[in-house]
Design a protein around this motif. Structure first.
Motif, PDB file in Angstrom:
ATOM      1  N   HIS A  71       0.863  -1.193   0.000  1.00  0.00           N
ATOM      2  CA  HIS A  71       0.000   0.000   0.000  1.00  0.00           C
ATOM      3  C   HIS A  71       0.896   1.239   0.000  1.00  0.00           C
ATOM      4  O   HIS A  71       1.395   1.649   1.070  1.00  0.00           O
ATOM      5  N   GLN A  74       0.355   4.068   2.579  1.00  0.00           N
ATOM      6  CA  GLN A  74       0.565   3.785   4.006  1.00  0.00           C
ATOM      7  C   GLN A  74       2.031   3.996   4.388  1.00  0.00           C
ATOM      8  O   GLN A  74       2.452   3.626   5.485  1.00  0.00           O
ATOM      9  N   LEU A  86      -6.142  -6.258  12.813  1.00  0.00           N
ATOM     10  CA  LEU A  86      -6.549  -5.693  11.526  1.00  0.00           C
ATOM     11  C   LEU A  86      -7.697  -4.681  11.568  1.00  0.00           C
ATOM     12  O   LEU A  86      -7.532  -3.542  11.118  1.00  0.00           O
ATOM     13  N   TRP A  89      -7.167  -1.583  13.615  1.00  0.00           N
ATOM     14  CA  TRP A  89      -5.977  -0.938  13.008  1.00  0.00           C
ATOM     15  C   TRP A  89      -6.398  -0.131  11.779  1.00  0.00           C
ATOM     16  O   TRP A  89      -5.982   1.014  11.599  1.00  0.00           O
ATOM     17  N   LEU A  90      -7.260  -0.714  10.955  1.00  0.00           N
ATOM     18  CA  LEU A  90      -7.744   0.016   9.777  1.00  0.00           C
ATOM     19  C   LEU A  90      -8.482   1.280  10.196  1.00  0.00           C
ATOM     20  O   LEU A  90      -8.205   2.372   9.696  1.00  0.00           O
ATOM     21  N   ARG A 198     -11.110  -3.102  -2.097  1.00  0.00           N
ATOM     22  CA  ARG A 198     -10.228  -3.163  -0.906  1.00  0.00           C
ATOM     23  C   ARG A 198     -10.311  -4.528  -0.231  1.00  0.00           C
ATOM     24  O   ARG A 198      -9.319  -5.206  -0.081  1.00  0.00           O
ATOM     25  N   PHE A 199     -11.479  -4.906   0.222  1.00  0.00           N
ATOM     26  CA  PHE A 199     -11.815  -6.258   0.679  1.00  0.00           C
ATOM     27  C   PHE A 199     -13.324  -6.288   0.853  1.00  0.00           C
ATOM     28  O   PHE A 199     -13.978  -5.232   0.814  1.00  0.00           O
ATOM     29  N   HIS A 225      -7.657  -8.499  -0.670  1.00  0.00           N
ATOM     30  CA  HIS A 225      -7.238  -9.193   0.554  1.00  0.00           C
ATOM     31  C   HIS A 225      -8.149 -10.398   0.784  1.00  0.00           C
ATOM     32  O   HIS A 225      -9.349 -10.318   0.512  1.00  0.00           O
ATOM     33  N   GLU A 228      -7.417 -12.992   6.007  1.00  0.00           N
ATOM     34  CA  GLU A 228      -6.230 -12.488   6.707  1.00  0.00           C
ATOM     35  C   GLU A 228      -6.348 -12.694   8.215  1.00  0.00           C
ATOM     36  O   GLU A 228      -5.376 -13.046   8.873  1.00  0.00           O
ATOM     37  N   HIS A 265      -2.384 -12.438   1.713  1.00  0.00           N
ATOM     38  CA  HIS A 265      -2.464 -13.086   3.036  1.00  0.00           C
ATOM     39  C   HIS A 265      -2.865 -14.556   2.988  1.00  0.00           C
ATOM     40  O   HIS A 265      -2.033 -15.422   3.184  1.00  0.00           O
ATOM     41  N   LEU A 294       0.259  -7.549  12.706  1.00  0.00           N
ATOM     42  CA  LEU A 294      -1.175  -7.402  12.982  1.00  0.00           C
ATOM     43  C   LEU A 294      -1.719  -8.641  13.692  1.00  0.00           C
ATOM     44  O   LEU A 294      -2.920  -8.800  13.834  1.00  0.00           O
ATOM     45  N   ASP A 316       3.387  -5.596   2.190  1.00  0.00           N
ATOM     46  CA  ASP A 316       2.165  -5.083   2.823  1.00  0.00           C
ATOM     47  C   ASP A 316       2.436  -3.921   3.762  1.00  0.00           C
ATOM     48  O   ASP A 316       1.849  -3.842   4.841  1.00  0.00           O
TER      49      ASP A 316
HETATM   50  N1  GUN Z   1      -7.600  -5.412   4.551  1.00  0.00           N
HETATM   51  C1  GUN Z   1      -8.274  -4.359   4.042  1.00  0.00           C
HETATM   52  N2  GUN Z   1      -7.486  -3.281   3.935  1.00  0.00           N
HETATM   53  C2  GUN Z   1      -6.281  -3.651   4.373  1.00  0.00           C
HETATM   54  C3  GUN Z   1      -5.031  -2.973   4.490  1.00  0.00           C
HETATM   55  O1  GUN Z   1      -4.873  -1.776   4.174  1.00  0.00           O
HETATM   56  N3  GUN Z   1      -3.991  -3.711   4.976  1.00  0.00           N
HETATM   57  C4  GUN Z   1      -4.127  -5.004   5.332  1.00  0.00           C
HETATM   58  N4  GUN Z   1      -3.061  -5.661   5.806  1.00  0.00           N
HETATM   59  N5  GUN Z   1      -5.280  -5.658   5.245  1.00  0.00           N
HETATM   60  C5  GUN Z   1      -6.350  -4.998   4.772  1.00  0.00           C
END
Ligand code: GUN
Ligand code: FE
Length: 426
Positions: A71, A74, A86, A89-90, A198-199, A225, A228, A265, A294, A316
């Protein structure tokens, strides 16, 4: 101008995962198109007529690195804020940082810093997430072009479970993607767009559907993703009740191998999801440092290899803290040794296996990249390990030592598709 070049050095690469090809004082011939013509232990085996000859002496010549999941926006959070798992953290660290990329000046400052660091560490190709912002993502693509480095760059699609200022409606997402596609989607280009939901928790079914349609319409690759973190997986199950597994939630929208797909992941991937990835040739981007930081878990890479899944390595950033892909090879081995401690039936990864994963296996996502076999893009690094006492070691131990304890200071030349890549402007 000479139409081809012949480089002499100690050449090391991996045609197969089980062993290194080592050519002491070997030669590699590269055509004007930047592709390898041939590699040989002696000059007589190559057609050297009209070739420019470059001697790298006692240095190592190896394939360049590929970062298969990173990313760029980031980069400012690299090495900080690793005290959460995760999902919090997001919300707490990552989304607020990415929101700053609405400001193109901030984006330029950070993206130049990011690409410069990748250059330092010899990463010549990447699969990169931008942000939801079309302008900043265009700038990121332009900066890669300016640097001469290869990248698949994604404008991130997200429209739920995120702050208002990172949420984009479906029409705007399509429109922004189509602008970038019109500008950058050329066959054989080093910098190309990639469809990037994104996911699942960040994308409504309508947005996932639109992403799948864009990938199909323009025959573009996909990155996202997958599996994860256990809380994330439970959330996806709740959001996508008809899906039989997390991977199926992508598959039903045409985002799981219908076009070339890479999923970061896969820490908890097994069973049906693994079978689906194998069938659909979905590549895993294994991100060991992120999975540690994470507290996500340990991806079963040996199981993936045994099942014939495609695998590459990703930094990552900023879940991961290290942009040096050489170090990522050592982390991947270390994770596999922890698996081995838990179950002695899981053979840990060898150096040639992780080197192959990071070069030829990962590189296959970009075409013929990651090896010195004829026809491959000449993506290469010249390593001057003279500070590491090379005379005391075999060539393979020199490479191993460089991977474990070397850094950017020993990389003295970098090539991407045959062209020497000089230091990008900061
Ligand atoms: N899953 C969705 N967004 C992210 C991200 O920015 N980093 C990670 N590691 N997992 C995610
Ligand atoms: Fe990620």
């Amino acid at each position: 101008m000479k139409n081809k070049k012949i480089y002499k050095a100690h050449i090391i690469y991996t045609k197969e995962q089980s062993r290194f090809e080592v050519l002491e004082n070997g030669y590699v011939a590269v055509g004007a198109d930047g592709r390898v013509i041939g590699v040989a232990a002696d000059l007589a085996s190559l057609d050297s007529k009209d070739a420019e000859f470059i001697d790298f002496g006692n240095r190592l010549l190896i394939p360049a690195m590929n970062d298969m999941h990173v990313h760029a926006p980031q980069v400012h959070n690299q090495g900080v804020a690793m005290d959460l798992e995760l999902l919090p953290w997001l919300q707490n660290y990552t989304f607020p940082e990415e929101a700053k990329y609405a400001d193109i000046h901030y984006a330029e400052r950070m993206y130049r810093r990011f690409i410069h660091t990748q250059w330092l560490f010899g990463t010549m190709r990447s699969c990169v997430f931008g942000t939801v912002h079309t302008e900043s993502t265009r700038l990121l693509m332009k900066l890669y072009q300016e640097a001469g480095m290869g990248a698949m760059v994604g404008k991130v699609a997200m429209n739920r479970n995120c702050p208002e200022n990172l949420s984009e409606d479906v029409e705007a997402a399509i429109e922004g993607n189509e602008q970038l596609i019109a500008e950058f989607n050329q066959t054989d280009a080093l910098v190309r767009p990639i469809i990037t939901p994104r996911f699942v928790p960040s994308c409504t079914p309508e947005l996932l559907k639109a992403c799948g349609e864009l990938a199909s319409k323009y025959q573009l690759p996909v990155q996202s993703h997958l599996s994860e973190n256990t809380s994330e997986i439970a959330w996806v199950q709740d959001l996508e009740k008809e899906s039989t597994c997390y991977g199926d939630a992508y598959n039903r929208y045409g985002l799981f191998g219908q076009t070339p797909t890479i999923m970061a992941h896969c820490v908890w991937t097994s069973g049906e999801e693994l079978e689906m990835m194998k069938r659909n040739r979905v590549m895993v981007a294994h991100c060991p440092t992120s999975n540690f930081n994470l507290s996500s878990g340990m991806a079963p890479v040996r199981t993936f290899l045994d099942n014939g899944l495609r695998v590459g390595l990703g930094s990552d950033i900023s879940g991961g803290h290290d942009l040096c892909m050489f170090r990522m090879l050592t982390y991947a081995i270390q994770v596999s040794k922890m698996h081995y401690q838990l179950d002695h039936n899981r053979r840990f990864l060898t150096l040639s296996e992780v080197f192959w994963i990071a070069t030829k296996s990962a590189g296959s996502f970009f075409g013929k990249v990651g090896s010195f076999e004829p026809g491959y893009d000449f993506d290469a690094l010249v390593i001057d390990d003279s500070v590491l006492h090379p005379d005391e070691y075999s060539l393979l131990h020199r490479l191993e030592r460089y991977i474990y304890v070397g850094d950017d200071r020993q990389i003295v030349h970098r090539f991407c598709r045959g062209k020497e890549i000089t230091e990008p402007k900061m």
